[in-house]
Design an enzyme around this catalytic site. Structure first.
Site, PDB file in Angstrom:
ATOM      1  N   TYR A  49       6.231 -33.594 -22.632  1.00  0.00           N
ATOM      2  CA  TYR A  49       7.508 -33.577 -23.035  1.00  0.00           C
ATOM      3  C   TYR A  49       8.450 -33.499 -21.850  1.00  0.00           C
ATOM      4  O   TYR A  49       7.912 -32.528 -20.837  1.00  0.00           O
ATOM      5  CB  TYR A  49       8.097 -32.155 -23.966  1.00  0.00           C
ATOM      6  CG  TYR A  49       9.459 -32.321 -24.435  1.00  0.00           C
ATOM      7  CD1 TYR A  49      10.023 -33.406 -25.225  1.00  0.00           C
ATOM      8  CD2 TYR A  49      10.115 -31.144 -24.111  1.00  0.00           C
ATOM      9  CE1 TYR A  49      11.220 -33.170 -25.526  1.00  0.00           C
ATOM     10  CE2 TYR A  49      11.568 -30.981 -24.590  1.00  0.00           C
ATOM     11  CZ  TYR A  49      12.051 -31.935 -25.140  1.00  0.00           C
ATOM     12  OH  TYR A  49      13.406 -31.828 -25.580  1.00  0.00           O
ATOM     13  N   ASP A  63      22.219 -25.774 -18.797  1.00  0.00           N
ATOM     14  CA  ASP A  63      21.743 -26.840 -19.529  1.00  0.00           C
ATOM     15  C   ASP A  63      23.117 -27.178 -20.446  1.00  0.00           C
ATOM     16  O   ASP A  63      23.009 -26.847 -21.542  1.00  0.00           O
ATOM     17  CB  ASP A  63      20.533 -26.536 -20.500  1.00  0.00           C
ATOM     18  CG  ASP A  63      20.007 -27.634 -21.520  1.00  0.00           C
ATOM     19  OD1 ASP A  63      20.452 -28.933 -21.228  1.00  0.00           O
ATOM     20  OD2 ASP A  63      19.727 -27.230 -22.532  1.00  0.00           O
ATOM     21  N   ASP A  90      14.104 -35.467 -23.625  1.00  0.00           N
ATOM     22  CA  ASP A  90      15.345 -35.100 -23.994  1.00  0.00           C
ATOM     23  C   ASP A  90      16.527 -35.819 -23.408  1.00  0.00           C
ATOM     24  O   ASP A  90      16.677 -35.878 -21.961  1.00  0.00           O
ATOM     25  CB  ASP A  90      15.408 -33.683 -23.666  1.00  0.00           C
ATOM     26  CG  ASP A  90      16.592 -33.047 -24.285  1.00  0.00           C
ATOM     27  OD1 ASP A  90      17.662 -33.698 -24.569  1.00  0.00           O
ATOM     28  OD2 ASP A  90      16.946 -31.622 -24.077  1.00  0.00           O
ATOM     29  N   ASP A  92      19.609 -35.467 -24.541  1.00  0.00           N
ATOM     30  CA  ASP A  92      20.880 -34.850 -24.592  1.00  0.00           C
ATOM     31  C   ASP A  92      21.723 -35.608 -25.902  1.00  0.00           C
ATOM     32  O   ASP A  92      21.434 -36.013 -26.691  1.00  0.00           O
ATOM     33  CB  ASP A  92      21.597 -34.773 -23.298  1.00  0.00           C
ATOM     34  CG  ASP A  92      21.012 -33.809 -22.633  1.00  0.00           C
ATOM     35  OD1 ASP A  92      20.065 -32.774 -22.990  1.00  0.00           O
ATOM     36  OD2 ASP A  92      21.631 -33.468 -21.440  1.00  0.00           O
ATOM     37  N   HIS A 117      14.890 -38.220 -27.679  1.00  0.00           N
ATOM     38  CA  HIS A 117      15.717 -37.717 -28.716  1.00  0.00           C
ATOM     39  C   HIS A 117      17.203 -37.544 -28.463  1.00  0.00           C
ATOM     40  O   HIS A 117      17.478 -37.074 -26.995  1.00  0.00           O
ATOM     41  CB  HIS A 117      15.116 -36.675 -29.151  1.00  0.00           C
ATOM     42  CG  HIS A 117      15.042 -35.180 -28.318  1.00  0.00           C
ATOM     43  ND1 HIS A 117      16.247 -34.595 -28.197  1.00  0.00           N
ATOM     44  CD2 HIS A 117      14.139 -34.798 -27.958  1.00  0.00           C
ATOM     45  CE1 HIS A 117      15.580 -33.402 -27.524  1.00  0.00           C
ATOM     46  NE2 HIS A 117      14.417 -33.635 -27.260  1.00  0.00           N
ATOM     47  N   GLU A 119      20.955 -35.852 -29.607  1.00  0.00           N
ATOM     48  CA  GLU A 119      21.437 -34.905 -30.479  1.00  0.00           C
ATOM     49  C   GLU A 119      22.783 -34.979 -30.929  1.00  0.00           C
ATOM     50  O   GLU A 119      23.571 -35.889 -30.264  1.00  0.00           O
ATOM     51  CB  GLU A 119      21.189 -33.603 -29.792  1.00  0.00           C
ATOM     52  CG  GLU A 119      22.029 -33.059 -28.520  1.00  0.00           C
ATOM     53  CD  GLU A 119      21.674 -32.341 -27.763  1.00  0.00           C
ATOM     54  OE1 GLU A 119      22.378 -31.358 -27.443  1.00  0.00           O
ATOM     55  OE2 GLU A 119      20.514 -32.237 -27.141  1.00  0.00           O
ATOM     56  N   CYS A 127      22.636 -25.448 -24.821  1.00  0.00           N
ATOM     57  CA  CYS A 127      21.299 -24.912 -25.266  1.00  0.00           C
ATOM     58  C   CYS A 127      21.401 -24.620 -26.742  1.00  0.00           C
ATOM     59  O   CYS A 127      22.012 -24.038 -27.245  1.00  0.00           O
ATOM     60  CB  CYS A 127      20.772 -23.906 -24.437  1.00  0.00           C
ATOM     61  SG  CYS A 127      19.153 -23.058 -25.241  1.00  0.00           S
ATOM     62  N   ARG A 162      18.000 -35.542 -33.083  1.00  0.00           N
ATOM     63  CA  ARG A 162      18.018 -33.878 -33.219  1.00  0.00           C
ATOM     64  C   ARG A 162      19.343 -33.621 -33.762  1.00  0.00           C
ATOM     65  O   ARG A 162      20.517 -34.044 -33.722  1.00  0.00           O
ATOM     66  CB  ARG A 162      17.967 -33.478 -31.709  1.00  0.00           C
ATOM     67  CG  ARG A 162      18.147 -31.917 -31.589  1.00  0.00           C
ATOM     68  CD  ARG A 162      18.032 -31.407 -30.220  1.00  0.00           C
ATOM     69  NE  ARG A 162      18.883 -30.239 -29.962  1.00  0.00           N
ATOM     70  CZ  ARG A 162      18.985 -29.580 -28.789  1.00  0.00           C
ATOM     71  NH1 ARG A 162      18.082 -29.803 -27.954  1.00  0.00           N
ATOM     72  NH2 ARG A 162      19.803 -28.556 -28.855  1.00  0.00           N
ATOM     73  N   GLU A 192      16.862 -28.274 -34.916  1.00  0.00           N
ATOM     74  CA  GLU A 192      17.081 -27.585 -33.912  1.00  0.00           C
ATOM     75  C   GLU A 192      17.321 -26.033 -34.488  1.00  0.00           C
ATOM     76  O   GLU A 192      18.238 -25.880 -35.258  1.00  0.00           O
ATOM     77  CB  GLU A 192      18.020 -27.793 -32.889  1.00  0.00           C
ATOM     78  CG  GLU A 192      18.191 -26.657 -31.806  1.00  0.00           C
ATOM     79  CD  GLU A 192      16.860 -26.517 -30.701  1.00  0.00           C
ATOM     80  OE1 GLU A 192      15.912 -26.120 -31.495  1.00  0.00           O
ATOM     81  OE2 GLU A 192      17.293 -26.698 -29.678  1.00  0.00           O
ATOM     82  N   ASN A 214      10.483 -27.210 -32.753  1.00  0.00           N
ATOM     83  CA  ASN A 214      10.792 -26.650 -31.291  1.00  0.00           C
ATOM     84  C   ASN A 214      10.420 -25.282 -31.139  1.00  0.00           C
ATOM     85  O   ASN A 214      11.014 -24.352 -31.629  1.00  0.00           O
ATOM     86  CB  ASN A 214      12.169 -27.029 -31.155  1.00  0.00           C
ATOM     87  CG  ASN A 214      12.586 -26.663 -29.770  1.00  0.00           C
ATOM     88  OD1 ASN A 214      11.629 -26.323 -28.850  1.00  0.00           O
ATOM     89  ND2 ASN A 214      13.746 -26.343 -29.153  1.00  0.00           N
TER      90      ASN A 214
END
Length: 302
Positions: A49, A63, A90, A92, A117, A119, A127, A162, A192, A214
């Site tokens: 990952y 982040d 990731d 975002d 992924h 989100e 985060c 996500r 998440e 996760n």
């Protein structure tokens, strides 16, 4: 063998799909650099990952969506070069509007990844285990997903959605979003910041595509072990920032020891040795390769 992958991106994507379809739990640590991805492979894990939080922190950034698609694509390509494991990244929020998400898919597909992924947070994001998150309306996230699906060229490239809605709208709304995202073309779902085992179970009961757990430290989610996740029917156990936290903790402790003692002598037992590093990098193989291609003589008269 030189330190680079011997498989193609298409092969790794097919393998990832097959592993997810097997029903077996895949263990996926987050790499902190390309060489650590090779260690993840060599120690028997199933996939690698690339965490947005780690990629941002590596640049000295929080982040909150400050990295760019080009920055993460470059890191991805460096990582996929050295491992035969599938790599999930990731992405975002897709770095902008649905059109940006579509371009992000193509950049990351070109970087050799097995999937990404996206989100449903607003941009700039934060985060997933912090309070005060906001999510976009469901219809906006559906457009992101549809843009990603439209842009994908390799049908085996995994598009995971996500949802951060659990902390904002509640569990039922998060499940409803996840089902809508799957209907829009998401191949897998990343719920998440679930609060407990019963919420994991509720997601598994309601959603019929692969699910990711996760297991980030110091967050809102219990650190379930692999047996519990297998019993719950989850497909991926993700350890996104574990190696980063271990490494940075060791770096900070090492610096304090060096400053206090004036020597690194006491730190030697905790270091990776030069011989182990050379073994990992394949120094001997490179030397043999160099000799094979340069140690020749031309026949007389040529």
């Amino acid at each position: 063998m030189l330190l680079h992958t011997r498989t193609t991106p298409a092969e790794r994507r097919r393998a990832f799909r097959e592993q997810l379809a097997s029903g077996r739990l895949l263990r996926m640590p987050g790499a902190i650099n390309p060489l650590s991805a090779r260690l993840i492979q060599d120690t028997g894990f199933d996939a690698v990952y690339l965490s947005g939080a780690v990629l941002a922190a590596d640049l000295g950034l929080p982040d909150i969506g400050l990295t760019t698609s080009a920055e993460i694509a470059a890191r991805a390509q460096q990582t996929t070069r050295v491992t035969d494991l599938p790599v999930l990244i990731d992405a975002d929020t897709g770095f902008g509007e649905p059109m940006n998400a579509a371009r992000t898919v193509q950049l990351l597909e070109d970087a050799g990844l097995a999937g990404l992924h996206l989100e449903d947070q607003v941009d700039p994001k934060r985060c997933g285990h912090l309070d005060g998150k906001s999510v976009v309306p469901r219809e906006e996230m559906l457009r992101r997903i549809q843009g990603a699906v439209h842009a994908r060229r390799d049908p085996d490239f995994l598009l995971m959605a996500r949802t951060d809605a659990r902390a904002v709208e509640g569990l039922t709304a998060a499940i409803d979003r996840a089902k809508a995202y799957a209907d829009a073309g998401a191949d897998a779902i990343f719920p998440e910041a679930l609060a407990d085992e019963s919420e994991y179970e509720a997601f598994r009961t309601a959603v019929d595509v692969p699910l990711l757990a996760n297991l980030t430290e110091f967050g809102k989610t219990p650190l379930l072990n692999t047996r519990a996740l297998e019993n719950l029917g989850y497909n991926i156990a993700l350890y996104p920032v574990t190696l980063w936290r271990i490494a940075m903790g060791a770096v900070e402790e090492g610096l304090r020891t060096l400053a206090a003692e004036g020597s690194q002598e006491s730190l030697l037992p905790r270091m990776q040795t030069r011989s182990r590093l050379y073994e990992l990098l394949g120094y001997e193989e490179y030397s043999a390769f160099d000799s094979a291609v340069s140690g020749f003589t031309l026949p007389p008269g040529t």
